[in-house]
Each structure stands twice: as structure tokens, then as C-alpha cells.
Design a protein around this motif. Sequence first.
Motif, PDB file in Angstrom:
ATOM      1  N   THR A 367      16.078  17.631   0.239  1.00 26.13           N
ATOM      2  CA  THR A 367      14.888  17.360   0.853  1.00 26.13           C
ATOM      3  C   THR A 367      13.822  18.535   0.907  1.00 26.13           C
ATOM      4  O   THR A 367      12.599  18.827   0.515  1.00 26.13           O
ATOM      5  CB  THR A 367      14.834  16.760   2.218  1.00 26.13           C
ATOM      6  OG1 THR A 367      15.577  15.428   1.996  1.00 26.13           O
ATOM      7  CG2 THR A 367      13.583  16.286   2.707  1.00 26.13           C
ATOM      8  N   ALA A 368      14.251  19.746   1.289  1.00 26.28           N
ATOM      9  CA  ALA A 368      13.714  21.182   1.607  1.00 26.28           C
ATOM     10  C   ALA A 368      13.359  21.551  -0.247  1.00 26.28           C
ATOM     11  O   ALA A 368      12.275  22.033  -0.115  1.00 26.28           O
ATOM     12  CB  ALA A 368      14.817  22.000   2.274  1.00 26.28           C
ATOM     13  N   ALA A 369      14.258  21.391  -0.944  1.00 23.81           N
ATOM     14  CA  ALA A 369      13.739  21.828  -2.334  1.00 23.81           C
ATOM     15  C   ALA A 369      12.648  20.956  -3.013  1.00 23.81           C
ATOM     16  O   ALA A 369      11.950  21.430  -3.712  1.00 23.81           O
ATOM     17  CB  ALA A 369      15.246  21.788  -3.052  1.00 23.81           C
ATOM     18  N   ARG A 370      12.923  19.536  -2.573  1.00 17.21           N
ATOM     19  CA  ARG A 370      11.627  18.991  -3.265  1.00 17.21           C
ATOM     20  C   ARG A 370      10.617  19.087  -2.428  1.00 17.21           C
ATOM     21  O   ARG A 370       9.371  18.984  -3.232  1.00 17.21           O
ATOM     22  CB  ARG A 370      12.347  17.316  -3.168  1.00 17.21           C
ATOM     23  CG  ARG A 370      13.381  17.116  -3.799  1.00 17.21           C
ATOM     24  CD  ARG A 370      13.408  15.414  -4.170  1.00 17.21           C
ATOM     25  NE  ARG A 370      13.596  14.679  -2.674  1.00 17.21           N
ATOM     26  CZ  ARG A 370      14.749  14.376  -2.000  1.00 17.21           C
ATOM     27  NH1 ARG A 370      15.948  14.522  -2.604  1.00 17.21           N
ATOM     28  NH2 ARG A 370      14.548  13.933  -0.826  1.00 17.21           N
ATOM     29  N   CYS A 416      21.123  35.141  -1.262  1.00 20.46           N
ATOM     30  CA  CYS A 416      21.217  36.259  -0.498  1.00 20.46           C
ATOM     31  C   CYS A 416      20.610  35.937   1.026  1.00 20.46           C
ATOM     32  O   CYS A 416      21.099  36.644   1.800  1.00 20.46           O
ATOM     33  CB  CYS A 416      20.381  37.377  -1.101  1.00 20.46           C
ATOM     34  SG  CYS A 416      18.745  37.102  -1.481  1.00 20.46           S
ATOM     35  N   THR A 417      19.764  34.866   0.970  1.00 26.86           N
ATOM     36  CA  THR A 417      18.939  34.733   2.359  1.00 26.86           C
ATOM     37  C   THR A 417      19.464  33.401   2.958  1.00 26.86           C
ATOM     38  O   THR A 417      19.063  32.956   4.348  1.00 26.86           O
ATOM     39  CB  THR A 417      17.496  34.998   2.294  1.00 26.86           C
ATOM     40  OG1 THR A 417      17.009  33.773   1.490  1.00 26.86           O
ATOM     41  CG2 THR A 417      17.226  36.273   1.766  1.00 26.86           C
ATOM     42  N   GLY A 418      20.144  32.664   2.394  1.00 27.58           N
ATOM     43  CA  GLY A 418      20.323  31.083   2.807  1.00 27.58           C
ATOM     44  C   GLY A 418      18.872  30.396   2.788  1.00 27.58           C
ATOM     45  O   GLY A 418      18.930  29.212   2.982  1.00 27.58           O
ATOM     46  N   GLY A 419      17.600  30.992   2.301  1.00 27.95           N
ATOM     47  CA  GLY A 419      16.520  30.285   2.191  1.00 27.95           C
ATOM     48  C   GLY A 419      16.292  29.560   0.985  1.00 27.95           C
ATOM     49  O   GLY A 419      17.215  29.444   0.138  1.00 27.95           O
ATOM     50  N   LEU A 420      15.263  29.175   0.398  1.00 25.78           N
ATOM     51  CA  LEU A 420      14.795  28.818  -0.847  1.00 25.78           C
ATOM     52  C   LEU A 420      14.069  29.712  -1.828  1.00 25.78           C
ATOM     53  O   LEU A 420      13.436  30.852  -1.068  1.00 25.78           O
ATOM     54  CB  LEU A 420      14.002  27.668  -0.711  1.00 25.78           C
ATOM     55  CG  LEU A 420      14.485  26.232  -0.197  1.00 25.78           C
ATOM     56  CD1 LEU A 420      13.287  25.195   0.181  1.00 25.78           C
ATOM     57  CD2 LEU A 420      15.429  25.821  -1.125  1.00 25.78           C
ATOM     58  N   GLY A 421      14.492  29.834  -2.849  1.00 24.66           N
ATOM     59  CA  GLY A 421      14.075  30.719  -3.656  1.00 24.66           C
ATOM     60  C   GLY A 421      13.274  29.846  -5.207  1.00 24.66           C
ATOM     61  O   GLY A 421      13.749  28.809  -5.300  1.00 24.66           O
ATOM     62  N   ALA A 422      12.608  30.584  -5.870  1.00 23.54           N
ATOM     63  CA  ALA A 422      12.059  29.819  -7.117  1.00 23.54           C
ATOM     64  C   ALA A 422      12.500  30.889  -8.317  1.00 23.54           C
ATOM     65  O   ALA A 422      12.279  31.982  -8.307  1.00 23.54           O
ATOM     66  CB  ALA A 422      10.619  29.659  -7.191  1.00 23.54           C
ATOM     67  N   ALA A 432      12.467  35.028 -16.449  1.00 25.19           N
ATOM     68  CA  ALA A 432      11.009  35.977 -16.788  1.00 25.19           C
ATOM     69  C   ALA A 432      10.707  37.069 -16.080  1.00 25.19           C
ATOM     70  O   ALA A 432      10.250  38.162 -16.182  1.00 25.19           O
ATOM     71  CB  ALA A 432       9.974  34.977 -17.063  1.00 25.19           C
ATOM     72  N   VAL A 433      11.138  36.574 -14.556  1.00 30.76           N
ATOM     73  CA  VAL A 433      10.906  37.832 -13.627  1.00 30.76           C
ATOM     74  C   VAL A 433      12.067  37.539 -12.512  1.00 30.76           C
ATOM     75  O   VAL A 433      12.820  36.598 -12.464  1.00 30.76           O
ATOM     76  CB  VAL A 433       9.482  37.371 -12.683  1.00 30.76           C
ATOM     77  CG1 VAL A 433       8.331  37.738 -13.649  1.00 30.76           C
ATOM     78  CG2 VAL A 433       9.278  36.258 -12.240  1.00 30.76           C
ATOM     79  N   PRO A 434      12.432  38.484 -11.628  1.00 26.41           N
ATOM     80  CA  PRO A 434      13.392  38.289 -10.775  1.00 26.41           C
ATOM     81  C   PRO A 434      12.952  37.137  -9.678  1.00 26.41           C
ATOM     82  O   PRO A 434      11.685  36.638  -9.665  1.00 26.41           O
ATOM     83  CB  PRO A 434      13.235  39.580  -9.688  1.00 26.41           C
ATOM     84  CG  PRO A 434      12.899  40.663 -10.814  1.00 26.41           C
ATOM     85  CD  PRO A 434      11.563  39.835 -11.607  1.00 26.41           C
ATOM     86  N   PRO A 435      14.001  36.411  -9.098  1.00 27.19           N
ATOM     87  CA  PRO A 435      13.704  35.357  -8.215  1.00 27.19           C
ATOM     88  C   PRO A 435      12.530  35.561  -7.194  1.00 27.19           C
ATOM     89  O   PRO A 435      12.455  36.823  -6.690  1.00 27.19           O
ATOM     90  CB  PRO A 435      14.965  35.138  -7.561  1.00 27.19           C
ATOM     91  CG  PRO A 435      15.968  35.587  -8.550  1.00 27.19           C
ATOM     92  CD  PRO A 435      15.293  36.683  -9.016  1.00 27.19           C
ATOM     93  N   LEU A 436      11.749  34.435  -6.826  1.00 24.31           N
ATOM     94  CA  LEU A 436      10.789  34.700  -5.867  1.00 24.31           C
ATOM     95  C   LEU A 436      11.139  33.886  -4.630  1.00 24.31           C
ATOM     96  O   LEU A 436      11.754  32.657  -4.804  1.00 24.31           O
ATOM     97  CB  LEU A 436       9.372  34.281  -6.491  1.00 24.31           C
ATOM     98  CG  LEU A 436       8.940  34.951  -7.513  1.00 24.31           C
ATOM     99  CD1 LEU A 436       7.806  34.056  -8.203  1.00 24.31           C
ATOM    100  CD2 LEU A 436       8.531  36.329  -7.431  1.00 24.31           C
ATOM    101  N   ARG A 437      10.929  34.439  -3.356  1.00 21.30           N
ATOM    102  CA  ARG A 437      10.965  33.679  -2.257  1.00 21.30           C
ATOM    103  C   ARG A 437      10.096  32.284  -2.196  1.00 21.30           C
ATOM    104  O   ARG A 437       9.001  32.594  -2.641  1.00 21.30           O
ATOM    105  CB  ARG A 437      10.789  34.738  -0.940  1.00 21.30           C
ATOM    106  CG  ARG A 437      11.715  35.793  -0.813  1.00 21.30           C
ATOM    107  CD  ARG A 437      12.944  35.126  -0.497  1.00 21.30           C
ATOM    108  NE  ARG A 437      13.007  34.352   0.911  1.00 21.30           N
ATOM    109  CZ  ARG A 437      13.041  34.978   2.036  1.00 21.30           C
ATOM    110  NH1 ARG A 437      13.061  36.301   2.054  1.00 21.30           N
ATOM    111  NH2 ARG A 437      12.949  34.230   3.191  1.00 21.30           N
TER     112      ARG A 437
END
Length: 670
Positions: A367-370, A416-422, A432-437
Amino acid sequence: MGTVYALFAGIDDYPVPQRKLRGAVNDVEAAARLLAGLGGGAFEPLFLRNDEATTDAVVAAIRDHLGAAGRGDTALFWFSGHGTDYEAVLPLHRRTEATGRYQALVCVDSPREGGRPLVDKELGSLLDAVAAQGAHVAAVLDCCFSGGATRRPAAADLTTRYAPPAAWWGEARGERRLTEGSGAPPGRHVLLAASRLNQLSHERDFDEVPYGVFTHALLEALRAAGPGATYRDLLAAAHCRVQTERADQHPVLFPPEPGGIADQPFLGGAVTRSLAPHLLRNGPHGWEIDCGRVHGLLGDGPGVTEFTVTAPGAASRVVRARTVHADRTEVEPRGWEPDRRRVYPVALSALALPPTCVRVETPDGSTAARRAAELVREAIASAGPDGGPTPLLRLVDGQGSAPGHLLRVVVSPEHCTGGLGADVLRRDGSAAVPPLRLDRPEEARRVADCLHHLTRWHQLLTLDNPSSPLRDLVRVEILPWTYDGPWSSDGPSPILPDGSGEVVCSYRHSPSGRPQEPWLSIRLHNRSATRTLWCVLLNLTDSYAGHTDLYPGHFIGPGHSGFALNDRPVAMSVPARRARPGAEVRDWLKLIVAEGELNTVPFHLPAWDPDSPDDRGARRAGADGMLRLTPPGHGDRDMGEARSQGRPGQWTTRTIPVRTVIPADRPAHG
């Protein structure tokens, strides 16, 4: 504002009767009257009129009068008279003069036997020496061939400001200095020139009083612009007025790099507003924007391409494209009437370029990812002008519905943080780029900013015109750096691309064991036997930056060469944070060749930095995700044979991938 030290040199009474002018002294006197009335500080003018304006007197006045300007002051050199060009003499100068010719000011004693002109190299050194003392330095040159940094009867009421070279003129004064790969010039001046380095400039009567066409246009632009107008603004407005008089005279601004001295207010001051990617101006054919097909605009007709005025309080003022030419777009205002005396900064708000397709994915289905994925979609949908859709990004459901450029945004838990990333991925799944918070709504907007930035960089990388008749006329040669005198065919061999099509440059180990970055020499050689071509070398980096520092834009004559960094070594270095055995970086050298001059402002792009201040307001104005290419904005004031140069006309590009590597294995030292 400090003191403005101004040197005005105007010459009508040349010793050769058929070369006399009528408007040069009027030019400098009118300029001084206008500038004295601008206020803002002390004004210290010095005049050299007619017989007073010998070469030695001009040189001495630059050194002594303008040289009195210090930090916080302004030094202005205004020259009206004849200009000339002639063949470079010294082999060293033939190497560094891309056209093979000098451009020069013709002082009053230059045509007399034993006299000499004031050549661009010497003049540039004198002005830069004043700038090195901390002064703001500007030059206005109303003479023929003045675009090289430096008026013969043409038609009924026009006089050219050109004088033919004298047989006794020899090599140019001034020394060529090599600087280290990381060195920077000690000081720079800004130049407003009446014409390109291969064109004549003219004078004629205005209300029965003779003036130089360029001077008259520039002074009118100054009166209309008001305080705070930049050199770029003034040149664009003057360019339109000159073009109305003479289609074959194109004023020039140098250096044109964005954010630099060209974007400071006239006679100095800090840059007080964002750069205008394009300018709306009233030209010989009506209202037009100074960019066209060569800048990536495709298609004609209302609704295809739109530009929005970016001046404060004018966000609703829009113009639409009617016809897209190579270097300009004819437009019509929608619901408003621009002031014909002004130029307006505008940004692209609708674009005929194919958009980047974006697919947002949520592999874990949580749900959080969606919810986070939906925030990204909303950010993309509101990333355009006034919070609406952007013409550069198009959301798609699958790769099959994504022709052309595709970027994938994969939303998932960040380990690394337990949160969500893109993760922003290319079509093939590579990052293309490093992961984004992606934990907060503003971070979703940052993802949209990233997609905009990558799209603009990709548009520069893929800009091409494969059917151009100019294709392959200019050759790019990359060689190991050496300096053994003038370029010769028996020098080092060019570095050829490997099997993958890349030019590979390797670090070497110095005797101390430390890796030594490779130094290169990059030569642009015009192989044409008859065409003088304008070239710029764009460097695109793997950090998604773009700049034209290597070769900012210059005409190269048939059979002649131009050198990156003015024939100084190009240091190919791996950034310190990435420097380790086995590391590599990639650059794409993009050569752009045209029959006429283009402005390079839209080729400049900072590296993508997820931590840089959020400039979403500028992006929403329809600017950052688009190609923003502004080309450089009749009586004749030069002595000699003219070589007219038209609009950009035909153009082509070539891209050379370069990979710089630090070898993984260190050789043994015995």
C-alpha cells in the motif's frame, strides 16, 4: 557603482580619401552623451577623435586611462571607424587563428606607410589586463570584422567601414601563452561587436545625421531597455534593428556563456534574474523567437510550439509558432501586443520534441509503495507550466506503448533506511542515477525534476540532422598532448575508437606510482575547400552535465583548424570521489557544425544533483526540460574584401563517445 572610465575613439578623416567616413565621430559623441545621463556613479570619458586616434595613442589610453579602473569600477572602450582582416603571418598564429586571418581595428595612422593596425590579439590582451585588476571591462566595436574581437561604399546611402590590408602589415603583436590543463584566464572582457568576424558593418544617415547602423541600433536599445538590461538583452534588441537595415550584418556578443559577464547589467553589476532561454524580438519579418530547427524545434503551425514571457507579472503572455526556420521561429502573440522597441525573455512552454515515456512500477505491491507511486505520477502530471502537464514527459503503462526514450521509476522499500525509494532505470534495467528517497510528497517532485533533467540531457545527446550536406566536412581529431611547434602531419597519431566505437583514454603511472591523468589535444579541422563553417564542441558528461568550454563557438575557414581550449591541454580526469583502480568516466563530445552562427546558452546544463536547491519554479515555467538554444541575438565599417555569411542554414552534428579509465593493475617497478 564605482567610476566608469570610458575611452571613445572615433575616426572619420582617414588619410585615404576614398576611405573617409562621416558617422564615426558622431557615434562616440552620441554614446558619451547617453552614458553620461545614465547616472549611477562618476563618469570619466576620454575622447580620441580623428588624428588623435593613432594606434599608439589608443594603446596608451587603454593602458593608462582604462587602466586606472580598479575593483568596483567599469572600463568601457568604444571604437567607431574602419576595421580590416588579413592573412595571419606567423606559423604559430596560423595554427591558433581558426580562419587563418587576423581581425583588426584600423586607426588613423594604420593606412600610412609604416603604420600598423590594432590586431584582435593585442586588443584582447590589453582589455583583459584591465579586467585582471578587478574592473568590469566592456568593449563596443562598430567596424567591419569586429566579431573577431576587435566601415567602402556599399549601396546608395550606405558606407562600409572596411579598409584593405596594407602590404607592410606583418605579424600581430602579443604573445601566445600556454596554460596548464586546470588553468583559467586571468580576466575577461565582454564584447558587443557590429558584425561577425567575416562581415562588413555599415553607416548611413538617420534623420539627415550619419551614424553607424550598429551604434544607432545599440543606443536606441539602451534608451528603450531601461535600467538593469543585460548585454545579452541589448545585443538581441540591437540585432533586430540592424537586421531591419542590413540582412547581411549580424552583431555579435562575446563571450556568450550563460550566467557569466554577458548576463550582467550593462556597465556592470550582479546578475539579478534567471537566464532567459530565448528572446522574443521584432525582426524584419515580424515577431520571432531566436531559436529554430537546429535547436530541436520540430514542426510548424499554431499549437505546435508555444513560448511564455518570463518577465515578472507577465506569465500569461504567450506567443505561438507559425513557421519554424533553421535558426528562428516566426510567432504570433496570443491576446496581447508586445512593444516593438523591446525584447522579451521567454521560455518554451509547449514543445514539438518527442516526450520521454515514463513507466512507474511497484514490484512489491504494498500500500505504501502504491501510494508513493501515485505521488510520483501526480508530480509528473503537474510538472509543466502553471502546474499542468509537461510536454516532455508522458506516462505509459508498458514498454510496448513507449516508442523512443523510456525511463522506468521503480518504487520499492529502501534497504539502507527502511523507508521507500525510487530507482530511475533505463529501458534495459540499468540505473540512470543513484536511488532517490521517496518518503515525502516533495521527494516525489524531486523525482519529476530528475526525469526532466535526464530528458533535457538526452535531447542534447540525440540532436542530429543526418541528411545535412555538411556531414563529415569537419573532422574531430583527438591526440595525446604534445607541443612541438605548429601542427604537422608527422606529429602523434590520433587516438582511434575501439571496437565499441569509443575513444579510450587511460591513466598512466608516474615514477612516483601515482596515477597520472591523460592530457589530450583536440583539433577541429574544416576539410572543405570553399566553405567557412561555424563550429561548437559540446561536452556531455556521465553526470548529466553539458557545457561548451572546450570550443565555445567560432568560424573555421576552409582547410583550417580550431583547437579545444585554444590549443591548451585537455585534462581527462576521473573525479576524486571516484578515483580508484578500475574506475572510469564517460564523456560524449558533440560537434555541432552550421553555415552560420548559433548561440550556445541552451547547451549548458549543470550536473544532476539530488541535493541541490529545488528549482521547480523554473521548471514549471517550461524551461529546464527543454532545449533552449538562442542564436547570438546598413553602412559598412571595414576596409577590404567582404565575405558575407548568412543565417545558420544547413547544420549537422557528430557525437564521439570518450571513456577515461584508471587501469586496475599497477605495473611493477623494479
